[in-house]
Design a protein around this motif. Structure first.
Motif, PDB file in Angstrom:
ATOM      1  N   LYS A 119      -7.083  -1.710   0.280  1.00 22.85           N
ATOM      2  CA  LYS A 119      -6.528  -0.477  -0.295  1.00 22.85           C
ATOM      3  C   LYS A 119      -7.155   0.750   0.351  1.00 22.85           C
ATOM      4  O   LYS A 119      -6.463   1.724   0.632  1.00 22.85           O
ATOM      5  N   GLY A 173      -5.580   1.569   3.493  1.00 23.84           N
ATOM      6  CA  GLY A 173      -4.182   1.983   3.417  1.00 23.84           C
ATOM      7  C   GLY A 173      -3.189   0.848   3.590  1.00 23.84           C
ATOM      8  O   GLY A 173      -2.037   1.082   3.959  1.00 23.84           O
ATOM      9  N   GLU A 213      -0.462  -1.948   2.834  1.00 14.21           N
ATOM     10  CA  GLU A 213       0.673  -2.156   1.938  1.00 14.21           C
ATOM     11  C   GLU A 213       0.917  -3.668   1.870  1.00 14.21           C
ATOM     12  O   GLU A 213       0.619  -4.380   2.837  1.00 14.21           O
ATOM     13  N   ASP A 255       2.405  -5.356   4.847  1.00 14.28           N
ATOM     14  CA  ASP A 255       1.609  -5.385   6.079  1.00 14.28           C
ATOM     15  C   ASP A 255       0.811  -6.683   6.212  1.00 14.28           C
ATOM     16  O   ASP A 255       0.462  -7.082   7.328  1.00 14.28           O
ATOM     17  N   ARG A 308      -3.284  -3.685  11.769  1.00 11.97           N
ATOM     18  CA  ARG A 308      -2.325  -2.929  10.957  1.00 11.97           C
ATOM     19  C   ARG A 308      -1.309  -2.232  11.856  1.00 11.97           C
ATOM     20  O   ARG A 308      -1.598  -1.902  13.004  1.00 11.97           O
TER      21      ARG A 308
END
Length: 105
Positions: free
Chosen positions: A40, A43, A45, A48, A78
């Motif tokens: 988290k 970032g 999701e 991902d 990522r």
């Protein structure tokens, strides 16, 4: 008094799909909590994570990926936003050719 119902954590749910369930109160549960927290902060999701896991497995074919390993290596797997090349010099920003008017002087 009924126990409060927690809102579903989508990152946790996706980790459960990818790596299976963990028993509450165990070291595995604490490590999953840390991995979810770290993801988290980075970032991540939920959508991902499967792509990052596939990238991890391709990059480290002999390694067994865990939730902590995925969180640790997530920054290198990522999705990245890539700016289109500069229409003047053809290089990818923030890089520009020396003679480009957009180059920092």
């Amino acid at each position: 008094m009924p126990k409060a119902v927690r809102k579903r954590d989508l990152i946790w749910d996706q980790m459960e799909v990818l790596f299976g369930t963990v028993v509450s109160g165990t070291n595995a549960h604490a490590r999953r909590n840390k991995a979810v927290k770290d993801l988290k902060l980075l970032g991540a999701e939920p959508e991902d994570l499967p792509r990052a896991l596939a990238s991890f497995n391709a990059a480290f074919p002999r390694a067994c990926c865990t939730d902590i390993a995925l969180a640790t290596h997530f920054p290198q797997f990522r999705p990245r936003h890539i700016d289109p090349p500069c229409p003047e010099c053809g290089m990818s920003p923030p890089m520009h050719a020396a003679d480009c008017s957009r180059a920092l002087r």
